[in-house]
Scaffold this motif. Structure first.
Motif, mmCIF file in Angstrom:
data_model
loop_
_atom_site.group_PDB
_atom_site.id
_atom_site.type_symbol
_atom_site.label_atom_id
_atom_site.label_comp_id
_atom_site.label_asym_id
_atom_site.label_seq_id
_atom_site.Cartn_x
_atom_site.Cartn_y
_atom_site.Cartn_z
ATOM 1 N N ASP A 1 0.820 -1.221 0.000
ATOM 2 C CA ASP A 1 0.000 0.000 0.000
ATOM 3 C C ASP A 1 0.853 1.270 0.000
ATOM 4 N N ASN A 2 2.165 1.132 -0.194
ATOM 5 C CA ASN A 2 3.050 2.300 -0.178
ATOM 6 C C ASN A 2 2.780 3.183 -1.395
ATOM 7 N N ILE A 3 2.653 4.482 -1.160
ATOM 8 C CA ILE A 3 2.308 5.407 -2.248
ATOM 9 C C ILE A 3 3.464 5.618 -3.227
ATOM 10 N N PHE A 4 4.662 5.183 -2.881
ATOM 11 C CA PHE A 4 5.804 5.329 -3.771
ATOM 12 C C PHE A 4 6.135 4.041 -4.527
ATOM 13 N N LEU A 5 5.185 3.131 -4.605
ATOM 14 C CA LEU A 5 5.386 1.893 -5.370
ATOM 15 C C LEU A 5 4.878 2.076 -6.788
ATOM 16 N N GLU A 6 5.664 1.581 -7.729
ATOM 17 C CA GLU A 6 5.221 1.525 -9.114
ATOM 18 C C GLU A 6 5.701 0.198 -9.692
ATOM 19 N N GLU A 7 4.748 -0.625 -10.117
ATOM 20 C CA GLU A 7 5.060 -1.958 -10.641
ATOM 21 C C GLU A 7 5.957 -2.740 -9.677
ATOM 22 N N ASN A 8 5.575 -2.736 -8.401
ATOM 23 C CA ASN A 8 6.261 -3.462 -7.321
ATOM 24 C C ASN A 8 7.671 -2.962 -7.014
ATOM 25 N N THR A 9 8.032 -1.785 -7.508
ATOM 26 C CA THR A 9 9.346 -1.185 -7.245
ATOM 27 C C THR A 9 9.155 0.104 -6.451
ATOM 28 N N PHE A 10 9.961 0.281 -5.413
ATOM 29 C CA PHE A 10 9.953 1.475 -4.581
ATOM 30 C C PHE A 10 10.729 2.558 -5.326
ATOM 31 N N LEU A 11 10.089 3.669 -5.605
ATOM 32 C CA LEU A 11 10.652 4.708 -6.454
ATOM 33 C C LEU A 11 11.728 5.544 -5.751
ATOM 34 N N GLU A 12 12.508 6.274 -6.550
ATOM 35 C CA GLU A 12 13.562 7.152 -6.039
ATOM 36 C C GLU A 12 13.007 8.152 -5.031
ATOM 37 N N ALA A 13 11.844 8.726 -5.330
ATOM 38 C CA ALA A 13 11.233 9.705 -4.417
ATOM 39 C C ALA A 13 10.948 9.078 -3.058
ATOM 40 N N GLY A 14 10.549 7.819 -3.042
ATOM 41 C CA GLY A 14 10.307 7.116 -1.788
ATOM 42 C C GLY A 14 11.585 6.915 -0.993
ATOM 43 N N LEU A 15 12.661 6.571 -1.685
ATOM 44 C CA LEU A 15 13.950 6.405 -1.005
ATOM 45 C C LEU A 15 14.407 7.711 -0.385
ATOM 46 N N ILE A 16 14.297 8.804 -1.136
ATOM 47 C CA ILE A 16 14.712 10.109 -0.617
ATOM 48 C C ILE A 16 13.828 10.516 0.556
ATOM 49 N N GLU A 17 12.529 10.262 0.467
ATOM 50 C CA GLU A 17 11.627 10.585 1.574
ATOM 51 C C GLU A 17 11.948 9.725 2.798
ATOM 52 N N HIS A 18 12.274 8.452 2.584
ATOM 53 C CA HIS A 18 12.690 7.582 3.692
ATOM 54 C C HIS A 18 13.944 8.151 4.372
ATOM 55 N N MET A 19 14.893 8.613 3.580
ATOM 56 C CA MET A 19 16.118 9.184 4.137
ATOM 57 C C MET A 19 15.802 10.436 4.954
ATOM 58 N N ALA A 20 14.961 11.302 4.414
ATOM 59 C CA ALA A 20 14.597 12.541 5.119
ATOM 60 C C ALA A 20 13.841 12.237 6.408
ATOM 61 N N GLN A 21 12.920 11.284 6.362
ATOM 62 C CA GLN A 21 12.160 10.940 7.564
ATOM 63 C C GLN A 21 13.042 10.257 8.611
ATOM 64 N N SER A 22 14.100 9.609 8.181
ATOM 65 C CA SER A 22 15.051 9.035 9.140
ATOM 66 C C SER A 22 15.722 10.144 9.936
ATOM 67 N N VAL A 23 16.036 11.252 9.264
ATOM 68 C CA VAL A 23 16.594 12.422 9.957
ATOM 69 C C VAL A 23 15.546 12.989 10.917
ATOM 70 N N ALA A 24 14.298 13.086 10.460
ATOM 71 C CA ALA A 24 13.213 13.588 11.317
ATOM 72 C C ALA A 24 13.024 12.696 12.540
ATOM 73 N N LEU A 25 13.188 11.389 12.365
ATOM 74 C CA LEU A 25 13.066 10.467 13.496
ATOM 75 C C LEU A 25 14.167 10.728 14.522
ATOM 76 N N HIS A 26 15.374 11.013 14.061
ATOM 77 C CA HIS A 26 16.461 11.330 14.993
ATOM 78 C C HIS A 26 16.081 12.556 15.828
ATOM 79 N N THR A 27 15.588 13.583 15.167
ATOM 80 C CA THR A 27 15.173 14.805 15.875
ATOM 81 C C THR A 27 14.015 14.522 16.822
ATOM 82 N N GLY A 28 13.005 13.823 16.326
ATOM 83 C CA GLY A 28 11.836 13.511 17.153
ATOM 84 C C GLY A 28 12.192 12.708 18.389
ATOM 85 N N TYR A 29 13.073 11.719 18.232
ATOM 86 C CA TYR A 29 13.461 10.891 19.374
ATOM 87 C C TYR A 29 14.322 11.681 20.352
#
Length: 143
Positions: A45-73
């Protein structure tokens, strides 16, 4: 990269400003003042999936949210509400491979510099111990 999970999906989601379906981090493996390791199992159900592949935008968003998680924690540990942060810049992103549905990716965030609410980080993302993406981001906390 098999590691024990420090925080799972619900706890991680409570530390991020993003909400479903835009959450791209669902676990935290480790945390220190200068480092964090996060993960994401790519679901159908990931919005960054296309033909069962996780798109570049999803990877970059994952990286950015990992930084946000560091700040949040970090703020959670101080019993404070984390301010909203924004991506100030993205530099030298290299994407070598795109993960597929049901893959679990892991990102290592290293804080390189932090001053006056501006943080420079280095991020490396792995799939099964293989580096698939890397880059630097600068984030800025809202005042």
């Amino acid at each position: 990269m098999n590691a024990s999970i420090l925080l799972e999906k619900e706890a991680v989601e409570n530390l991020l400003p993003q909400k479903f379906p835009f959450v791209m981090v669902d676990r935290m493996f480790s945390y220190s003042e200068t480092e964090l390791t996060s993960g994401l199992k790519i679901q159908n159900d990931n919005i960054f999936l296309e033909e069962n592949t996780f798109l570049e935008a999803g990877l970059i968003e994952h990286m950015a949210q990992s930084v946000a998680l560091h700040t949040g924690y970090h703020f959670f540990l101080k019993n404070e509400i984390a301010p909203t942060g924004y991506i100030g810049s993205i530099k030298e992103i290299e994407i070598k491979k795109l993960p597929k549905i049901n893959d679990t990716i892991q990102s290592n965030v290293t804080i390189l510099q932090e001053f006056a609410g501006v943080t420079l980080v280095d991020i490396v993302t792995f799939l099964n111990d293989e580096e698939i993406a890397s880059g630097q981001m600068k984030t800025v906390l809202a005042k």
